[in-house]
Every structure is written in structure tokens, then in C-alpha cells.
Write a protein that holds these residues in place. Structure first.
Motif, PDB file in Angstrom:
ATOM      1  N   ASP A   1       0.873  -1.175   0.000  1.00 16.29           N
ATOM      2  CA  ASP A   1       0.000   0.000   0.000  1.00 16.29           C
ATOM      3  C   ASP A   1       0.911   1.226   0.000  1.00 16.29           C
ATOM      4  O   ASP A   1       1.476   1.604   1.016  1.00 16.29           O
ATOM      5  CB  ASP A   1      -0.891  -0.009   1.240  1.00 16.29           C
ATOM      6  CG  ASP A   1      -1.945   1.090   1.220  1.00 16.29           C
ATOM      7  OD1 ASP A   1      -1.560   2.254   0.993  1.00 16.29           O
ATOM      8  OD2 ASP A   1      -3.135   0.800   1.429  1.00 16.29           O
ATOM      9  N   ARG A   2       1.044   1.857  -1.179  1.00 18.11           N
ATOM     10  CA  ARG A   2       2.024   2.938  -1.327  1.00 18.11           C
ATOM     11  C   ARG A   2       1.716   4.124  -0.426  1.00 18.11           C
ATOM     12  O   ARG A   2       2.621   4.730   0.154  1.00 18.11           O
ATOM     13  CB  ARG A   2       2.081   3.381  -2.788  1.00 18.11           C
ATOM     14  CG  ARG A   2       2.751   2.384  -3.722  1.00 18.11           C
ATOM     15  CD  ARG A   2       2.916   2.969  -5.105  1.00 18.11           C
ATOM     16  NE  ARG A   2       1.645   3.238  -5.733  1.00 18.11           N
ATOM     17  CZ  ARG A   2       1.014   2.408  -6.546  1.00 18.11           C
ATOM     18  NH1 ARG A   2       1.561   1.243  -6.834  1.00 18.11           N
ATOM     19  NH2 ARG A   2      -0.149   2.721  -7.085  1.00 18.11           N
TER      20      ARG A   2
ATOM     21  N   LYS B   1       3.207   8.890  -8.752  1.00 20.00           N
ATOM     22  CA  LYS B   1       2.585   8.319  -7.558  1.00 20.00           C
ATOM     23  C   LYS B   1       3.195   8.950  -6.319  1.00 20.00           C
ATOM     24  O   LYS B   1       4.387   9.263  -6.274  1.00 20.00           O
ATOM     25  CB  LYS B   1       2.812   6.803  -7.511  1.00 20.00           C
ATOM     26  CG  LYS B   1       2.392   6.067  -8.775  1.00 20.00           C
ATOM     27  CD  LYS B   1       1.032   5.482  -8.649  1.00 20.00           C
ATOM     28  CE  LYS B   1       0.648   4.672  -9.882  1.00 20.00           C
ATOM     29  NZ  LYS B   1      -0.771   4.812 -10.174  1.00 20.00           N
TER      30      LYS B   1
ATOM     31  N   THR C   1       4.594   8.143  -3.017  1.00 21.06           N
ATOM     32  CA  THR C   1       5.134   6.978  -2.325  1.00 21.06           C
ATOM     33  C   THR C   1       6.215   7.437  -1.357  1.00 21.06           C
ATOM     34  O   THR C   1       6.683   8.571  -1.395  1.00 21.06           O
ATOM     35  CB  THR C   1       5.760   5.965  -3.317  1.00 21.06           C
ATOM     36  OG1 THR C   1       6.976   6.519  -3.844  1.00 21.06           O
ATOM     37  CG2 THR C   1       4.819   5.645  -4.467  1.00 21.06           C
TER      38      THR C   1
ATOM     39  N   ASP D   1       2.582   3.345   3.209  1.00 23.68           N
ATOM     40  CA  ASP D   1       4.038   3.351   3.383  1.00 23.68           C
ATOM     41  C   ASP D   1       4.561   4.783   3.469  1.00 23.68           C
ATOM     42  O   ASP D   1       5.473   5.077   4.252  1.00 23.68           O
ATOM     43  CB  ASP D   1       4.714   2.615   2.225  1.00 23.68           C
ATOM     44  CG  ASP D   1       4.501   1.110   2.287  1.00 23.68           C
ATOM     45  OD1 ASP D   1       4.128   0.617   3.371  1.00 23.68           O
ATOM     46  OD2 ASP D   1       4.692   0.432   1.260  1.00 23.68           O
ATOM     47  N   LEU D   2       3.989   5.692   2.666  1.00 24.00           N
ATOM     48  CA  LEU D   2       4.389   7.099   2.725  1.00 24.00           C
ATOM     49  C   LEU D   2       4.017   7.708   4.069  1.00 24.00           C
ATOM     50  O   LEU D   2       4.837   8.387   4.700  1.00 24.00           O
ATOM     51  CB  LEU D   2       3.718   7.881   1.591  1.00 24.00           C
ATOM     52  CG  LEU D   2       3.819   9.413   1.666  1.00 24.00           C
ATOM     53  CD1 LEU D   2       5.276   9.855   1.611  1.00 24.00           C
ATOM     54  CD2 LEU D   2       3.022  10.057   0.542  1.00 24.00           C
TER      55      LEU D   2
ATOM     56  N   GLN E   1      10.113   5.302 -11.840  1.00 26.94           N
ATOM     57  CA  GLN E   1       8.860   4.640 -12.200  1.00 26.94           C
ATOM     58  C   GLN E   1       8.937   4.035 -13.594  1.00 26.94           C
ATOM     59  O   GLN E   1       8.465   2.914 -13.833  1.00 26.94           O
ATOM     60  CB  GLN E   1       7.706   5.653 -12.165  1.00 26.94           C
ATOM     61  CG  GLN E   1       7.025   5.793 -10.828  1.00 26.94           C
ATOM     62  CD  GLN E   1       5.808   6.683 -10.945  1.00 26.94           C
ATOM     63  OE1 GLN E   1       5.881   7.875 -10.672  1.00 26.94           O
ATOM     64  NE2 GLN E   1       4.714   6.118 -11.369  1.00 26.94           N
TER      65      GLN E   1
END
Length: 707
Positions: A46-47, A325, A327, A50-51, A209
Motif C-alpha cells: 500500500d504505497r 505516484k 510513495t 508506506d508514505l 517509475q
């Protein structure tokens, strides 16, 4: 019971991670313990979580963050019904809420979930959690009429399902007319509606990416290069003269690997600064020869050169539509997102509607948040002499994105702009005579001390100030070309409100010009410093740990009074402990007598301040030790301002506490100068620079702008 905020949407592509990050920022400013709960989750990492975990130092066990997977939820709903699904998710939510003061709930993402009536499910969950709701509506590439209809429908849907709506957000609004239409609609709705514009820097994918998507081989490039944003794709097939004009700022060149002319030509253009590329992607599995790669690495050090086996068209098909994204690996994008949120959302109003009661504890993060908030209340102008330094440029981007202050970067404009472009930093750097774009946000200018028209003016000023030392105009003309002297004179002349330097310059190089030009305040005998030591549950002020080597009693008293004033100006109630190896009357000797005399002087000069000394460190901060050694003291066990007897003791103590207790040390903050100048450690991180600039801006708020 924990205050809960449920951020949700009505469909895919709403970019609500920006709002979720912004709401988390607001919650962590108010309370120490914020939990995260995502009721339903896809397989894999789950990006966003995590951030959040990385940025906000969450200690919450990962297993408690997620309710259940979408497949499990769909099967449970089909077999046992929606009530059973809701019941299990409510139980798992309360397991989190019971341990936290506030909870951020991340709604479902409407992406291949297999769940019917997903909007109604989010509304029901929010109601069962007792959570307030912030719906986010996607507005990208939509007409004004369509955006207004989406916002109106979302409001009706969530309101009709009984949710506690506290605000709505129209996100990724690209059409100014659509933004105006939504604001007009907001005047007719009971809750505020915030409009977030489309931000190209968030939509742009990074080189990393692209590398991961294409499983590309990295032939050249460093970590900073791989972190660059890719703001466009340029396909190379033409001859070099026809190809070069097609290059755009931040583009990635895609060309067959055997086109050495285009590879070298692109990187030569990048090296010249026109334009700065994100990187080069080579197709067809062809690799340039060693000589070509060696030349490429010298032309554009750090610039990524990647290789893939596919042809240009299949590569283009995979890359088109790829978006950036948020992240943990893209902290710069998080700063951009927060800057966007804070610029376009009335954070004061939203915080009030969140109804989160501020806790008594002050964590390091809460202290940093408070610095940023205070610096924005009356934006000041700070000069950064080290304008070509990478960390300073990265900090400058954060400062501008978060609207913390206006900036002047010193250095040769072409070099500064090129360096920023190489780092992929999206800064609008204005020249002396350029006007900023409309919008009223923070701006940055570049000034070259060697060529600035101010050099003559500053030379005359400095020669006059130092005439008693035999400084002529000609000598002054040379001296003021030094960035530290030039920046200090900008502050002295009211062209900037404060200065921060020291990332690559020594402390002496930073503070000597301030001593010569700005000088001390009338009520200060010396210039000293403090560190704000942010412990897990409180903020202490340590002085002096950086400037005065061996103060006598009078200087020590001055340090104590200045430190108390600094503490109070940053919201720390001053209770002064004059530290020594002896507490009270238990010891004697020259060192103890100095501290005892300094304590008497503080009490004489400032009887309003609570002051205790001589006192040992443990008796100053530990209530149990204080109860034994000084049971009647109003400071012992509760000290907030700790004054060390000499620099040796202070510097070693702050570093020991920083390392062994995991404290965040913010500073050194200079005090006693007529106008604020602050020094950085040469090992300062980007966040350290941001914090120090914010502190300098707050210090400058005590003086009229441009005074």
C-alpha cells in the motif's frame, strides 16, 4: 473516543491521496497519536500507507492498519450479507481507534473491487465508525458543467445517506472556469468546498517509475537523476538538427540505442542547460559503445540513460498514460502535494471542522508543524547565500511549495538554474527585473553578487561601517562580492528580513559579517545561540551550544535571558535552569560560583523569570530527583530552558541527547543580533534547512518587514 476522519470518493482517478496526506498533516499538528485504518485493501504494498508511515513516523503495527482484502470482503458479502461485512470491519476499526487520539480512514478506491454499491458502503462504514466524511470528486478534463454536477451529486449522495459531511474537495481541476463554477456552487452548500488545481509535477512519473514499469537496464545515472520527474516524451528518429528543437524541459528522450548522434546531441544540449532533460531511454536492445557512454557520462553526470529490448512504438504504448505516484520513495512529491493542499485549502477552517482537541504533549513533528504555520502567518523574505548547493535548492523548493517565505538565492543565475534543472527541481527562479506569476504565492529570485547593481551600494555601506578599521571603498568592493557579506548586507539594508547559511560555509564565515554589520541588540551584551531539543513529549531549549566558548557570569546571565526570550517567542514557557555539577549550596569552587553569580544576575535583571541555579541536569528535568534535591523549587524537575556553563559542556550534551535519546535538534538559532541571521551545520539535511529558515522567518516577524 478517537476523532475519526473518513476520506472517500465517488469513482476512480480522483487523486485523493493529496487530500489524505493533507488531512494527516492537519491531524498530526493537533495530537501526538494518530492512527490509520484502511477498511479494504488490494493485494500487494500500500504505497500511501508506506508514505504516511515513513513521513509521520507511525509506530502502528501494519497488521492493524488494514481491515481485509477486497476478495475476502466480496466473498463475505456474497455469503453472509453486507451487515456481517460491516460488523467485522467495525470491530477491526475499533481495535485501532481504542489506541489513538485520532484516526484517518482511507476509503475504498473504486478500482476492480468486486463490491456493489461502493459509495453506499463507504457512507455506511463512516456512519458506523462515527467518522466525519470528506468526499473527493475527480475533475480532470471535465467541463465546468460536468464538474459542478459531480460535486452536487456527491454532496447529495453522502448527505442523503446520513454522513457527517465536514467538507468536500474538487480535485485536479484544470479549467479555471470550472474552478469558478465550483466556488459559486459552494456558496449554496452548507459545507465548504475546496478546489485543488491540476498539478503537473504530481502527475509526472519519475525516471525510477519508468525504469520499474519497463524493467529497464540502467546504463548511466545516479539516485538524484533517477528521482527526476519526466514531464514529456520526445521520440528521436530525425537527424540531429531537426531533432534538437523538439527537446523540452524535463523530457525523456526515447531513441534507438544505435543513434549515438541523438544520444550525445541530447546530452550536450542538457549540459548547456537548454533544455534540462529527465533522461534518455534507448530501445531495440541496442547499447552504445563504451566511448559513447564515457562521453555521455562526462557531458551530463548523473543523468539517467536506460535501455529496453522493445522498439519505440511498444515502449510508447506502455508509457503513455503513466502518472506519478505519492510513495515513500518520492518525498519531493509529498512536499508538492502538501504545498498544493495548504495553498488551496483553508486549513484553519478545516482544522476547526475536524474538531480535534490539541493535546498537551509537544512532539518533534508538532513543533515543526507549528514553525511552518507561524512562518506563513506573515510571510517574510529570507536570503540563502549558498544558492548553488543541492540541499539548499531542494529546501528552497519545499519552502516555496509550502508558502513559508520568499527567497533570494545568491549565485550565478545560469549556474543556479542549470543545477536546479539537473536535480529535477521545479523552481521558478526569477531575475532581478522579472515579475512573478499571479497568485500571490512565495517567490524566489537569483542575485549574483559579482554583477548585481547592489554591489556598489553595499561597498559604500560596508566601507563606512568599517572605516575605523581602515577599510577603503576598493577593498569593500571586493569583500561584498562574497556571498555571506552580500547576504548580510541585504538584511542590514532591509532588502531581506533574515539570512540562513552554513551548509558549505563555516560558522565563522556565516556569523562574522553579522557581527561586523548587523551587530547586537541594545539589550544584548553578546551574540549566543540555542538549540530546540525536541524530545518525544516536550521541547527543551539548550543554550549556548555553538557560539560562546567560556562565558563569564555576566555573559552567562545574558545567555539565560536571551534564551528565555527565544523560548517564549516560540511557544515554550521559560523556566530557566542554570546548570552546574552542583545543585544548590552543595558545592563550591570557581565554576560553581560563576553559575551562582549568573543566577543572581538573572534574578536581578529579570525578576519575572523563574530561574534556578546552580542545578544539576537530572534535578532540572526529573521531578523525582528534584523532589529530593530541591523540593521547594518552582523550576527543578520542570525546567524548559537549560543554560550550560560553557560551550564544551553544552555542545557535547546536545549531541549526546540527540544521538542517545533520538531527539530532533533544531538549530543553532542565533540570538542577540538586531536582525536574524542563522547558521547551519555543514551536515544539515534538507529538513534541517527548512526548519532553520522557518525559524528565521518567525524571528523576522518580530521586526517590521524589510526594516
Amino acid at each position: 473516543m478517537a476523532r475519526s476522519v473518513y476520506v472517500t470518493g465517488i469513482g476512480r482517478g480522483d487523486g485523493r491521496q493529496v487530500v489524505e496526506l493533507g488531512v494527516m498533516e492537519l491531524l498530526t499538528r493537533q495530537v501526538d497519536r494518530v492512527g490509520v485504518f484502511r477498511p479494504l485493501v488490494h493485494d500487494g504494498p500500500d504505497r500511501l500507507y508506506d508514505l504516511l508511515r515513513s513521513r509521520y513516523r507511525l509506530g502502528q503495527p501494519a497488521a492493524s492498519v488494514f481491515g481485509m482484502g477486497y476478495e475476502e470482503a466480496a466473498a463475505l458479502q456474497a455469503e453472509s450479507g453486507t451487515d456481517e461485512l460491516i460488523s467485522r470491519l467495525v470491530d477491526r476499526y475499533h481495535a485501532v481507534a481504542d489506541d489513538y487520539e485520532a484516526v484517518l480512514v482511507l476509503g475504498t478506491d473504486f478500482a476492480d473491487t468486486g463490491l456493489p454499491a461502493e459509495l453506499a458502503l463507504n457512507a455506511r462504514l463512516a456512519n458506523e465508525f462515527g467518522a466525519s466524511v470528506i468526499p473527493v470528486v475527480a475533475a480532470r478534463d471535465q467541463s465546468p458543467e460536468a464538474v459542478v454536477a459531480e460535486v452536487r451529486n456527491a454532496h447529495h449522495a453522502y448527505a442523503s445517506l446520513g454522513t457527517d459531511l465536514i467538507a468536500m474537495v474538487a480535485n485536479r481541476v484544470g479549467d479555471p472556469e470550472a474552478a469558478d463554477a465550483v466556488r459559486a456552487l459552494a456558496e449554496r452548500l452548507p459545507e465548504p468546498v475546496f478546489v485543488l488545481p491540476e498539478e503537473p509535477a504530481l502527475a509526472a512519473p519519475t525516471v525510477t517509475q519508468i525504469k520499474e514499469l519497463m524493467d529497464a537496464e540502467v546504463l548511466l545515472g545516479d539516485a538524484a537523476g533517477l528521482a527526476r520527474d519526466v514531464r514529456g516524451l520526445v521520440f528521436g528518429g530525425a537527424h540531429l538538427p531537426a531533432f534538437l528543437p523538439a527537446l523540452t524541459e524535463g523530457c525523456m528522450v526515447i531513441t534507438p540505442g544505435d543513434r549515438s548522434d541523438l544520444i550525445i546531441g541530447s546530452l550536450a544540449a542538457h549540459s548547456a542547460g537548454s533544455p534540462a532533460l529527465a533522461g534518455v531511454l534507448l530501445t531495440l536492445g541496442e547499447h552504445p559503445g563504451e566511448q559513447t557512454l564515457a562521453l555521455a557520462s562526462r557531458l551530463a553526470p548523473g543523468t539517467p540513460v536506460l535501455a529496453v529490448p522493445d522498439g519505440s512504438m511498444p515502449t510508447a504504448d506502455r508509457l503513455l498514460g503513466l502518472e506519478g505516484k505519492l510513495t515513500a520513495a518520492t518525498p519531493r512529491k509529498a512536499e508538492i502535494a502538501l504545498g498544493l493542499f495548504e495553498t488551496h485549502v483553508d486549513t484553519g477552517l478545516l482544522t476547526e471542522r475536524l474538531s480535534v482537541v490539541r493535546g498537551e504533549r509537544v512532539t518533534p513533528m508538532m513543533f515543526e508543524h507549528e514553525l511552518v504555520e507561524r512562518s506563513r502567518t506573515a510571510r517574510r523574505h529570507i536570503v540563502l547565500p549558498e544558492g548553488q548547493e543541492e540541499r539548499v535548492l531542494r529546501a528552497a523548493e519545499v519552502l516555496l511549495r509550502r508558502n513559508i517565505c520568499d527567497l533570494t538565492l545568491l549565485g550565478e543565475p545560469a549556474v543556479v538554474r542549470k543545477r536546479a534543472a539537473e536535480l529535477g527541481i521545479g523552481l521558478e527562479l526569477l531575475g532581478d527585473d522579472e515579475l512573478p506569476a499571479s497568485g500571490g504565492g512565495a517567490v524566489a529570485r537569483i542575485v549574483d553578487p559579482l554583477t548585481s547593481p547592489l554591489r556598489e551600494r553595499f561597498a559604500a555601506t560596508y566601507a563606512e561601517l568599517r572605516a575605523h578599521k581602515g577599510v577603503s571603498y576598493e577593498l569593500a568592493h571586493d569583500i561584498v562580492s562574497d556571498v555571506s557579506y552580500f547576504g548580510t548586507l541585504m538584511v542590514q539594508e532591509g532588502l531581506a528580513d533574515g539570512m540562513v547559511s552554513g551548509a558549505v560555509h563555516s560558522t565563522a564565515a556565516t556569523v562574522r559579517p553579522a557581527f561586523e554589520i548587523i551587530k547586537t541588540k541594545p539589550d544584548a551584551d553578546i551574540v549566543s545561540s540555542v538549540f530546540f531539543m525536541c524530545l518525544a513529549d516536550r521541547v527543551l531549549v539548550y543554550g549556548d551550544c555553538a557560539v560562546v566558548p567560556d562565558p563569564d557570569a555576566e555573559q552567562l546571565a545574558d545567555i539565560a535571558i536571551q534564551s528565555a526570550t527565544t523560548a517564549a517567542s516560540f511557544g515554550v514557557e521559560p523556566r530557566i535552569a542554570m546548570l552546574s555539577y552542583s545543585t544548590g549550596t552543595s558545592g563550591s569552587g570557581a565554576d560553581v560560583d560563576k553559575v551562582r553569580r549568573a543566577t543572581e544576575l538573572v534574578r536581578e535583571r529579570r525578576p519575572d523569570l523563574l530561574t534556578e541555579g546552580p542545578i544539576q541536569y537530572d534535578a532540572a528535568v526529573d521531578p523525582q530527583v528534584a523532589a529530593t534535591k530541591l523540593p521547594t523549587s518552582r523550576v527543578a524537575g520542570r525546567a524548559t530552558v537549560l543554560v550550560f556553563p560553557d560551550l564544551n559542556t553544552g555542545n557535547n550534551t546536545y549531541k549526546a541527547v540527540q544521538r542517545s535519546a533520538g531527539a530532533v535538534a533544531v538549530g543553532p538559532v542565533l540570538q542577540g543580533l538586531r536582525k536574524p541571521v542563522n547558521d547551519l551545520s555543514r551536515g544539515a539535511l534538507v529538513q534541517d534547512i527548512v526548519n532553520t529558515v522557518a525559524i528565521t522567518a518567525v524571528q523576522a516577524q518580530g521586526e517590521p518587514a524589510g526594516s
